[in-house]
Design an enzyme around this catalytic site. Structure first.
Site, mmCIF file in Angstrom:
data_model
loop_
_atom_site.group_PDB
_atom_site.id
_atom_site.type_symbol
_atom_site.label_atom_id
_atom_site.label_comp_id
_atom_site.label_asym_id
_atom_site.label_seq_id
_atom_site.Cartn_x
_atom_site.Cartn_y
_atom_site.Cartn_z
ATOM 1 C CB THR A 36 -0.988 -0.019 1.183
ATOM 2 O OG1 THR A 36 -1.818 -1.179 1.064
ATOM 3 C CG2 THR A 36 -1.858 1.231 1.200
ATOM 4 C CD GLU A 44 2.282 11.289 -1.335
ATOM 5 O OE1 GLU A 44 3.016 12.306 -1.387
ATOM 6 O OE2 GLU A 44 2.177 10.582 -0.330
ATOM 7 C CG HIS A 70 -4.207 -1.343 -1.695
ATOM 8 N ND1 HIS A 70 -2.889 -1.494 -1.333
ATOM 9 C CD2 HIS A 70 -4.304 -1.852 -2.947
ATOM 10 C CE1 HIS A 70 -2.228 -2.077 -2.316
ATOM 11 N NE2 HIS A 70 -3.074 -2.308 -3.308
#
Length: 131
Positions: A36, A44, A70
């Protein structure tokens, strides 16, 4: 910083290799699937790529908030792509809708926030803090 339009988008892709696996970060008994934190990094980077064309020399943007789910596992060897779209601009604070896909399957979804910063000012603050 130039004006960042709502709707500006960016992407970032990563081929999942052994150093990206959950078994490297968490528990060696986990199956060989994308961790994750790596999925978040992909998201990002997509967000940063969405706004890079609008940043002036000496500027960048730091992540300040992440809220993602996730959804499904991505095995080693697959290509995961993060996608980001600017949803709100409030001065230096930029909000994004983010998602990750591996092929046609959505593997993660959420929101992200970044703040535009002056790199020289950040460097000065770090020198003052750490010497």
């Amino acid at each position: 910083m130039k004006s960042i339009p709502v709707g500006a988008s960016g992407s970032f892709s990563l081929s999942v290799t052994p150093e990206h696996l959950a078994s490297r970060f968490k528990d060696v008994t986990l199956p060989p699937v994308l961790a994750t934190p790596i999925m978040i990094m992909v998201m990002e980077n997509a967000a940063l790529n969405a706004i890079k064309p609008y940043l002036d020399a000496g500027e960048s943007a730091l992540g300040t908030r992440v809220d993602v789910r996730h959804l499904v596992a991505t095995p080693a060897g697959r290509l995961v792509t993060g996608e980001a779209r600017v949803t709100r601009v409030d001065g230096r604070r930029i909000e994004f809708a983010v998602r990750a896909v591996d092929g046609n399957e959505e593997t993660g979804v959420g929101t992200h926030e970044r703040v535009v910063i002056q790199l020289a000012r950040l460097s000065e603050r770090m020198k003052a803090k750490f010497g």
